[in-house]
Design an enzyme around this catalytic site. Sequence first.
Site, PDB file in Angstrom:
ATOM      1  N   ARG A 108       0.839  -1.211   0.000  1.00  0.00           N
ATOM      2  CA  ARG A 108       0.000   0.000   0.000  1.00  0.00           C
ATOM      3  C   ARG A 108       0.873   1.260   0.000  1.00  0.00           C
ATOM      4  O   ARG A 108       0.553   2.247  -0.683  1.00  0.00           O
ATOM      5  CB  ARG A 108      -0.948  -0.018   1.212  1.00  0.00           C
ATOM      6  CG  ARG A 108      -1.915   1.150   1.253  1.00  0.00           C
ATOM      7  CD  ARG A 108      -2.999   0.973   2.331  1.00  0.00           C
ATOM      8  NE  ARG A 108      -3.694   2.235   2.568  1.00  0.00           N
ATOM      9  CZ  ARG A 108      -3.682   2.902   3.726  1.00  0.00           C
ATOM     10  NH1 ARG A 108      -3.063   2.403   4.793  1.00  0.00           N
ATOM     11  NH2 ARG A 108      -4.305   4.056   3.838  1.00  0.00           N
ATOM     12  N   TRP A 162     -10.244  -8.816   2.336  1.00  0.00           N
ATOM     13  CA  TRP A 162     -10.960  -9.169   1.108  1.00  0.00           C
ATOM     14  C   TRP A 162     -11.020 -10.686   0.907  1.00  0.00           C
ATOM     15  O   TRP A 162     -11.817 -11.168   0.138  1.00  0.00           O
ATOM     16  CB  TRP A 162     -10.286  -8.528  -0.094  1.00  0.00           C
ATOM     17  CG  TRP A 162     -10.445  -7.044  -0.206  1.00  0.00           C
ATOM     18  CD1 TRP A 162     -11.420  -6.393  -0.927  1.00  0.00           C
ATOM     19  CD2 TRP A 162      -9.627  -6.013   0.354  1.00  0.00           C
ATOM     20  NE1 TRP A 162     -11.244  -5.029  -0.828  1.00  0.00           N
ATOM     21  CE2 TRP A 162     -10.147  -4.768  -0.050  1.00  0.00           C
ATOM     22  CE3 TRP A 162      -8.484  -6.005   1.186  1.00  0.00           C
ATOM     23  CZ2 TRP A 162      -9.590  -3.545   0.322  1.00  0.00           C
ATOM     24  CZ3 TRP A 162      -7.927  -4.806   1.557  1.00  0.00           C
ATOM     25  CH2 TRP A 162      -8.475  -3.587   1.129  1.00  0.00           C
ATOM     26  N   HIS A 190       0.690   4.104  -2.837  1.00  0.00           N
ATOM     27  CA  HIS A 190       0.317   5.491  -2.523  1.00  0.00           C
ATOM     28  C   HIS A 190       1.437   6.488  -2.803  1.00  0.00           C
ATOM     29  O   HIS A 190       1.172   7.657  -3.077  1.00  0.00           O
ATOM     30  CB  HIS A 190      -0.167   5.609  -1.076  1.00  0.00           C
ATOM     31  CG  HIS A 190      -1.591   5.209  -0.903  1.00  0.00           C
ATOM     32  ND1 HIS A 190      -2.408   5.700   0.094  1.00  0.00           N
ATOM     33  CD2 HIS A 190      -2.364   4.348  -1.608  1.00  0.00           C
ATOM     34  CE1 HIS A 190      -3.616   5.152  -0.005  1.00  0.00           C
ATOM     35  NE2 HIS A 190      -3.602   4.322  -1.031  1.00  0.00           N
ATOM     36  N   HIS A 199      -5.715  -6.219  -3.763  1.00  0.00           N
ATOM     37  CA  HIS A 199      -6.573  -6.386  -2.583  1.00  0.00           C
ATOM     38  C   HIS A 199      -6.694  -7.844  -2.154  1.00  0.00           C
ATOM     39  O   HIS A 199      -7.398  -8.146  -1.189  1.00  0.00           O
ATOM     40  CB  HIS A 199      -7.938  -5.727  -2.815  1.00  0.00           C
ATOM     41  CG  HIS A 199      -7.881  -4.238  -2.692  1.00  0.00           C
ATOM     42  ND1 HIS A 199      -8.906  -3.403  -3.063  1.00  0.00           N
ATOM     43  CD2 HIS A 199      -6.902  -3.407  -2.233  1.00  0.00           C
ATOM     44  CE1 HIS A 199      -8.568  -2.141  -2.842  1.00  0.00           C
ATOM     45  NE2 HIS A 199      -7.350  -2.124  -2.349  1.00  0.00           N
TER      46      HIS A 199
HETATM   47 ZN1  ZEM Z   1      -6.097  -0.357  -1.879  1.00  0.00          ZN
HETATM   48  N1  ZEM Z   1      -7.149   0.129  -0.179  1.00  0.00           N
HETATM   49  N2  ZEM Z   1      -7.360   0.790  -2.993  1.00  0.00           N
HETATM   50  N3  ZEM Z   1      -4.978  -0.736  -3.499  1.00  0.00           N
HETATM   51  N4  ZEM Z   1      -4.836  -1.428  -0.734  1.00  0.00           N
HETATM   52  C1  ZEM Z   1      -6.897  -0.321   1.081  1.00  0.00           C
HETATM   53  C2  ZEM Z   1      -5.941  -1.242   1.457  1.00  0.00           C
HETATM   54  C3  ZEM Z   1      -5.010  -1.778   0.608  1.00  0.00           C
HETATM   55  C4  ZEM Z   1      -8.485   1.466  -2.555  1.00  0.00           C
HETATM   56  C5  ZEM Z   1      -8.831   1.700  -1.202  1.00  0.00           C
HETATM   57  O1  ZEM Z   1      -9.783   2.674  -0.925  1.00  0.00           O
HETATM   58  C6  ZEM Z   1      -8.239   0.986  -0.127  1.00  0.00           C
HETATM   59  C7  ZEM Z   1      -5.197  -0.278  -4.776  1.00  0.00           C
HETATM   60  C8  ZEM Z   1      -6.336   0.380  -5.200  1.00  0.00           C
HETATM   61  C9  ZEM Z   1      -7.335   0.854  -4.354  1.00  0.00           C
HETATM   62  C10 ZEM Z   1      -3.754  -2.138  -1.193  1.00  0.00           C
HETATM   63  C11 ZEM Z   1      -3.191  -2.058  -2.467  1.00  0.00           C
HETATM   64  C12 ZEM Z   1      -3.767  -1.373  -3.513  1.00  0.00           C
HETATM   65  C13 ZEM Z   1      -7.826   0.251   1.989  1.00  0.00           C
HETATM   66  C14 ZEM Z   1      -7.831   0.010   3.487  1.00  0.00           C
HETATM   67  C15 ZEM Z   1      -8.674   1.053   1.248  1.00  0.00           C
HETATM   68  C16 ZEM Z   1      -9.842   1.837   1.820  1.00  0.00           C
HETATM   69  C17 ZEM Z   1      -6.811   0.904   4.196  1.00  0.00           C
HETATM   70  C18 ZEM Z   1      -6.792   0.619   5.679  1.00  0.00           C
HETATM   71  O2  ZEM Z   1      -7.809   0.880   6.324  1.00  0.00           O
HETATM   72  O3  ZEM Z   1      -5.762   0.139   6.184  1.00  0.00           O
HETATM   73  C19 ZEM Z   1      -9.200   1.972  -3.709  1.00  0.00           C
HETATM   74  C20 ZEM Z   1     -10.479   2.768  -3.686  1.00  0.00           C
HETATM   75  C21 ZEM Z   1      -8.498   1.569  -4.820  1.00  0.00           C
HETATM   76  C22 ZEM Z   1      -8.783   1.759  -6.264  1.00  0.00           C
HETATM   77  C23 ZEM Z   1      -9.957   1.885  -6.789  1.00  0.00           C
HETATM   78  C24 ZEM Z   1      -4.070  -0.586  -5.610  1.00  0.00           C
HETATM   79  C25 ZEM Z   1      -3.944  -0.172  -7.078  1.00  0.00           C
HETATM   80  C26 ZEM Z   1      -3.167  -1.269  -4.825  1.00  0.00           C
HETATM   81  C27 ZEM Z   1      -1.821  -1.816  -5.154  1.00  0.00           C
HETATM   82  C28 ZEM Z   1      -1.424  -2.135  -6.382  1.00  0.00           C
HETATM   83  C29 ZEM Z   1      -3.260  -3.002  -0.134  1.00  0.00           C
HETATM   84  C30 ZEM Z   1      -2.119  -4.013  -0.253  1.00  0.00           C
HETATM   85  C31 ZEM Z   1      -4.041  -2.768   0.996  1.00  0.00           C
HETATM   86  C32 ZEM Z   1      -3.956  -3.442   2.362  1.00  0.00           C
HETATM   87  C33 ZEM Z   1      -3.128  -2.608   3.314  1.00  0.00           C
HETATM   88  C34 ZEM Z   1      -2.998  -3.224   4.693  1.00  0.00           C
HETATM   89  O4  ZEM Z   1      -2.497  -2.515   5.576  1.00  0.00           O
HETATM   90  O5  ZEM Z   1      -3.366  -4.371   4.908  1.00  0.00           O
END
Ligand code: ZEM
Length: 292
Positions: A46, A189, A50, A173
Site C-alpha cells: 500500500r 478481502w 500510494h 486487494h
Molecule cells: Zn487499496 N485500499 N485501494 N490498493 N490497498 C486499502 C488497502 C489496501 C483502494 C482503497 O480505498 C483501499 C489499490 C487500489 C485501491 C492495497 C493495495 C492497492 C484500503 C484500506 C482502502 C480503503 C486501508 C486501511 O484501512 O488500512 C481503492 C479505492 C483503490 C482503487 C480503486 C491498488 C492499485 C493497490 C496496489 C497495487 C493493499 C495491499 C491494501 C492493504 C493494506 C494493509 O495494511 O493491509
Amino acid sequence: DPNDARTVKDAASPKQVDYQAVYNAIAESLEDEKYDDGSYGPVLVRLAWHCSGTYDKNTGNGGSNGATMRFAPEANHGANAGLEHARNHLEKIKQRFPEITYSDLWTLAGVVAIQELGGPYVPWRAGRKDGNVENCTPDGRLPDGDKGADHIRHIFYRMGMDDKEIVALSGAHALGRCHTDRSGFDGPWQYAPTTFSNEYFRLLFDEKWQERKWNGPPQFENKTDKSLMMLRTDMALTTDPAFRKYSEKYSKDEGAFFSDFSSAFSKLLHLGVPSAQLSEPVSLKKVEDQAP
Ligand code: ZEM
C-alpha cells in the site's frame, strides 16, 4: 593510478547499492506475529502504491520520485492514514543501508512484498531521488473506496493507466485488510490476506455480496460468513462491463492476472521518474530462488 580513466569514473559515480542485500533484509523483516495478520507485506504494498499513484501525466508531477510522503502535508492526507506503520518499519532498513534513497526503498519494498508473498516477479529499476517538502502533491489524487467506476477511471486515467491496468492493479486487494482506525472501512478481502493470488477476483464472482448494515462507511460483506469485505470500488469491477471483461478473466486465469499485474505494478512504481535517472532493471531474486 589517478590518471587511469576508469579510476576517475568510479570515484565520480554514486555509491553502489547492493539491492539484493536490501531486498533480503526487507524479506527477512516481513513476518511479525504481533502485527496485523502476521506480515508487514500488505502495508508495504500500500505504501509503494500510494507513493506512486499521485502521478499526474498532464503536469508530470507526483509519483514515486521524491518520497514526499515523508513530509507533513502529504503524510497527513486522509488516504495515507496508517502508512506510518510502513514508513517506520522501513526506517530500520534505511539505517542499515543509508545509501539507498527513500523513494527507491519504498518502491523496492512493494516488489519484495509481492514477490515474497507468492506473487509474480516485478521488474524494478533504481535511481529515484528524494525530493523536499515543496514537491508534495495536493490532496485528492488517490481513489476513494466509496465511489464508482467513473471515479476510478478519473483517478487512474490521470496516471496514464487503462482499464486493464486498473483491474489488474486492484487485484492487490488479495493482500491485507481495511482498518477502522485508518480508512474507516473494516476487514480483509479474502481468507488468506498474506498470500498473493487471484482469490480476490474469484471471491468477487463466487460469493454473494450484500451491503453491510453498520455505523461505518458503506461497504459490502459476503453472505456466507460475513467475515470478508468489498469496497464499492471493488464491486464496480464486476458491474462495469469494460472492467468485468478483465476481472472475470482474472478470476479464472491466475497466470493472466500475474502477468498483467506484474506489468501494471512495475509501470506504477516508475511513473514520473525521468528515464535518464533510472538504472537498467535490477535482478531481484525471491529468497526461495537464491542459491543456498
Ligand atoms: Zn487499496 N485500499 N485501494 N490498493 N490497498 C486499502 C488497502 C489496501 C483502494 C482503497 O480505498 C483501499 C489499490 C487500489 C485501491 C492495497 C493495495 C492497492 C484500503 C484500506 C482502502 C480503503 C486501508 C486501511 O484501512 O488500512 C481503492 C479505492 C483503490 C482503487 C480503486 C491498488 C492499485 C493497490 C496496489 C497495487 C493493499 C495491499 C491494501 C492493504 C493494506 C494493509 O495494511 O493491509
